[in-house]
Design an enzyme around this catalytic site. Structure first.
Site, short mmCIF file in Angstrom:
data_model
loop_
_atom_site.label_atom_id
_atom_site.label_comp_id
_atom_site.label_asym_id
_atom_site.label_seq_id
_atom_site.Cartn_x
_atom_site.Cartn_y
_atom_site.Cartn_z
N ASN A 151 0.81 -1.23 0.00
CA ASN A 151 0.00 0.00 0.00
C ASN A 151 0.84 1.27 0.00
O ASN A 151 0.46 2.27 -0.63
CB ASN A 151 -0.99 -0.01 1.17
CG ASN A 151 -0.31 -0.12 2.51
OD1 ASN A 151 0.80 -0.64 2.62
ND2 ASN A 151 -0.95 0.36 3.54
N GLU A 249 3.61 -4.99 12.41
CA GLU A 249 2.68 -3.87 12.21
C GLU A 249 1.56 -4.40 11.35
O GLU A 249 1.75 -4.67 10.16
CB GLU A 249 3.39 -2.71 11.50
CG GLU A 249 4.51 -2.10 12.28
CD GLU A 249 4.03 -1.34 13.50
OE1 GLU A 249 2.89 -0.84 13.48
OE2 GLU A 249 4.77 -1.28 14.48
N CYS A 287 -3.24 1.48 6.63
CA CYS A 287 -3.65 0.74 7.83
C CYS A 287 -4.31 1.66 8.85
O CYS A 287 -5.12 1.20 9.65
CB CYS A 287 -2.46 0.03 8.43
SG CYS A 287 -1.08 1.13 8.69
N GLU A 469 7.35 1.02 15.98
CA GLU A 469 8.38 1.55 15.10
C GLU A 469 8.52 3.04 15.40
O GLU A 469 7.71 3.61 16.12
CB GLU A 469 8.00 1.30 13.64
CG GLU A 469 7.95 -0.18 13.30
CD GLU A 469 7.76 -0.45 11.82
OE1 GLU A 469 6.74 -0.01 11.28
OE2 GLU A 469 8.63 -1.11 11.22
P1 NDP Z 1 0.28 -9.18 3.36
O1 NDP Z 1 0.25 -9.59 4.77
O2 NDP Z 1 -0.40 -10.01 2.36
O3 NDP Z 1 1.78 -9.03 2.82
C1 NDP Z 1 2.75 -8.22 3.44
C2 NDP Z 1 4.13 -8.72 3.05
O4 NDP Z 1 4.34 -10.03 3.59
C3 NDP Z 1 4.33 -8.88 1.55
O5 NDP Z 1 5.66 -8.58 1.22
C4 NDP Z 1 4.03 -10.35 1.34
O6 NDP Z 1 4.57 -10.85 0.16
C5 NDP Z 1 4.69 -10.95 2.56
N1 NDP Z 1 4.21 -12.26 2.94
C6 NDP Z 1 3.02 -12.87 2.66
N2 NDP Z 1 2.98 -14.11 3.21
C7 NDP Z 1 4.15 -14.29 3.86
C8 NDP Z 1 4.71 -15.37 4.63
N3 NDP Z 1 4.06 -16.49 4.86
N4 NDP Z 1 5.94 -15.22 5.14
C9 NDP Z 1 6.63 -14.07 4.96
N5 NDP Z 1 6.18 -13.02 4.22
C10 NDP Z 1 4.94 -13.12 3.69
O7 NDP Z 1 -0.25 -7.68 3.38
P2 NDP Z 1 -0.61 -6.77 2.15
O8 NDP Z 1 0.61 -6.61 1.28
O9 NDP Z 1 -1.87 -7.28 1.58
O10 NDP Z 1 -0.83 -5.36 2.87
C11 NDP Z 1 -2.03 -4.94 3.39
C12 NDP Z 1 -2.08 -5.17 4.88
O11 NDP Z 1 -1.01 -4.48 5.53
C13 NDP Z 1 -3.34 -4.61 5.52
O12 NDP Z 1 -3.88 -5.55 6.41
C14 NDP Z 1 -2.86 -3.39 6.27
O13 NDP Z 1 -3.65 -3.02 7.36
C15 NDP Z 1 -1.50 -3.81 6.68
N6 NDP Z 1 -0.67 -2.64 6.97
C16 NDP Z 1 -0.34 -2.36 8.28
C17 NDP Z 1 0.38 -1.22 8.61
C18 NDP Z 1 0.76 -0.91 10.03
O14 NDP Z 1 1.66 -0.08 10.24
N7 NDP Z 1 0.15 -1.52 11.05
C19 NDP Z 1 0.79 -0.26 7.57
C20 NDP Z 1 0.40 -0.66 6.25
C21 NDP Z 1 -0.31 -1.81 5.98
P3 NDP Z 1 3.67 -10.90 -1.18
O15 NDP Z 1 3.06 -9.57 -1.37
O16 NDP Z 1 4.68 -11.23 -2.17
O17 NDP Z 1 2.64 -11.96 -0.91
#
Ligand code: NDP
Length: 491
Positions: A151, A249, A287, A469
């Site tokens: 995002n 996060e 988020c 963070e």
């Molecule tokens: P995901 O959890 O799908 O993915 C986040 C990252 O983790 C990506 O690089 C993804 O790779 C990787 N990933 C996925 N599965 C695994 C695994 N089993 N082991 C290790 N890495 C893995 O999130 P999104 O990318 O869909 O992002 C949206 C989410 O992020 C929302 O829920 C949002 O709320 C949250 N978010 C939270 C924030 C905060 O500060 N609390 C800030 C911004 C977003 P790949 O994409 O290649 O699958």
């Protein structure tokens, strides 16, 4: 437009995935193929972690000011090429170019500069009593795995790698497979900036394959992850047996609380604009977006029509057009998820006040008709326990919930499994402080949203994550405190 061939950066060299498999990268606002990224496996992750492990001794031995100078050099190159970064970020995510120019890229530069300076400002803590002098040394942990979502790609990637590198760790970063382009541009600039080989490694690939291999790697000392709550749980489980330090996060279902006293005179328009911004910025894919809008009953008749008018006035369309407020969602697949969540909310008894279905392509410019556009959507009439009020939708969708008292507002706001952030809109400063202290979340904004001081800790409680963070908290995450105690002879 020139196609991007994203490569891994491993030990100072660029390479495709071993075996050559790739993942296609698309512009979600047009459907256009932007290029390819490596579909890396455990072999590539292993090479990256080994490179990072080899580089660790040299990098961690540098003085903080020397590491900071490298980060400043990198920041200067991103700033030099800021327009190219902003354009790439907009194309890769579908977000408005104006947002990438004003928020994503400037914040990525600020992240690098902030931690470059913060590590130089660190001091050693010493505790003295009648018998002992205890000095706390902070020793960099080793190889840090930095996993970031789609995002806010460069913004969140740099938010992780900058404190890790500043603290003396070497890094293996994994950007989201959906948005790898700006991290790969950063990788190129890191070579130009003279970062020693192996200090910053970037592997691209799918989460469950490449991300999971990184999390499981025995030579990874710590993991910092931003993403969905379900992925966070998977990572926490995978990391637990080896006791890797983990910062998570995760998602949010943040409350925006609007009191009637926030709506007097010109405050009405400021509050309406602020609440709409909190709900819909970046297509609601932040988020911290305020996706549950709690409104004092006595203000409903004034506030709701004004908010609906504001949501309808937001311009949805071509992200490259400067007049666009709302660009494309991250993918057609995500659009289907958002649409299904809204359909479910309506089935549960919700009443749509605006939006509610994917944008009719005939309302879009020719080049955007294959894009993933969903208009700002407001839903009323659902109980606080309804699925749409409990689960993250991560799109331009917010629900409206009435309340009659401060205590009711606080109970509704705290009534989900999440605890990331909230915003309060009120003209009563005492009430603002009183309510803020009772909200179970990591950040409370008063008459504002997403205002940040990078020195302040940010993060969530409960299902929104683990750890914080920002500022000193981030630097301390990447270091082990070692206390050296000297016996003091009584004077
Ligand atoms: P995901 O959890 O799908 O993915 C986040 C990252 O983790 C990506 O690089 C993804 O790779 C990787 N990933 C996925 N599965 C695994 C695994 N089993 N082991 C290790 N890495 C893995 O999130 P999104 O990318 O869909 O992002 C949206 C989410 O992020 C929302 O829920 C949002 O709320 C949250 N978010 C939270 C924030 C905060 O500060 N609390 C800030 C911004 C977003 P790949 O994409 O290649 O699958």
């Amino acid at each position: 437009m020139e196609a991007h061939t994203v490569l891994n950066l491993i030990d100072g060299s660029f390479s495709p995935a071993r075996g050559g498999a790739t993942i296609s990268i698309y512009n979600p606002a047009t459907g256009e193929l932007l290029g390819t990224a490596p579909d890396s496996t455990a072999h590539d992750v292993d090479a990256a972690v080994e490179g990072a492990a080899r580089a660790f001794a040299g990098w961690s031995a540098l003085a903080p000011a020397q590491r900071g100078a490298h980060l400043h050099a990198l920041a200067a190159l991103v700033e030099r090429d800021a327009e190219a970064f902003a354009l790439a970020e907009s194309r890769d995510t579908g977000k408005p170019l104006s947002l990438a120019r004003s928020v994503d890229i400037p914040r990525a530069i600020a992240n690098l500069r902030f931690f470059a300076d913060a590590v130089c400002a660190q001091h050693t803590e010493t505790f003295l009593n009648a018998h002992a002098r205890s000095v706390v040394h902070r020793r960099a942990l080793g190889v840090a795995a930095c996993i970031s979502p789609w995002n806010l790609p460069l913004y969140l990637f740099t938010w992780k790698i900058a404190p890790a590198l500043a603290a003396g760790c070497t890094v293996v970063g994994k950007p989201s497979e959906v948005t790898p382009i700006t991290a790969s541009m950063l990788a190129q600039r890191s070579i130009e900036a003279g970062l020693p080989g192996g200090v910053l490694n970037i592997v691209n690939g799918r989460g469950p394959l490449c991300g999971a291999a990184l999390v499981a790697h025995p030579r990874v000392a710590c993991i910092t992850f931003t993403g969905g709550t379900a992925t966070g749980e998977t990572i926490a489980r995978a990391a637990a047996p080896s006791f890797k330090r983990t910062a998570l996060e995760l998602g949010g279902k943040n409350a925006t609380i609007v009191f009637a006293d926030a709506l007097h005179g010109e405050q009405l328009s400021k509050s309406v604009h602020g609440v709409a911004r909190a709900a819909f910025t970046n297509q609601g894919q932040v988020c911290h977006c305020g996706s549950r809008i709690l409104i004092e009953r006595s203000a409903w008749e004034i506030f709701v029509p004004a908010l609906v008018a504001r949501a309808r006035a937001l311009r949805v369309g071509d992200p490259l057009d400067c007049a666009t407020d709302i660009g494309s969602l991250i993918s057609g697949q995500h659009l289907l998820r958002v649409a299904a969540a809204v359909d479910g909310a309506v089935r549960d008894g919700g009443h749509l006040l605006c939006g509610g279905s994917p944008l009719d392509p005939s309302h879009l410019p020719e080049q955007n008709r294959a894009g993933a556009f969903y208009p700002p959507t407001l839903i009323e009439g659902l109980p606080a326990t309804a699925k749409a009020n409990q689960e993250e939708i991560f799109g331009p969708v917010a629900t409206l919930i009435p309340f009659s008292s401060e205590s009711e507002a606080i109970a509704i706001a705290n009534g989900t499994r999440f605890g990331l952030s909230a915003s309060l809109w009120t003209g009563d400063a005492d009430r603002a402080q009183r309510v803020a202290r009772q909200l179970d979340c990591g950040t409370v904004w008063i008459n504002s949203w997403m205002l940040r001081d990078l020195r302040a800790p940010i993060g969530g409680m409960r299902a929104s994550g683990l750890g914080r963070e920002g500022g000193q908290e981030a630097l301390n995450f990447f270091a082990e405190p070692v206390v050296v105690v000297t016996h003091e002879e009584p004077q």
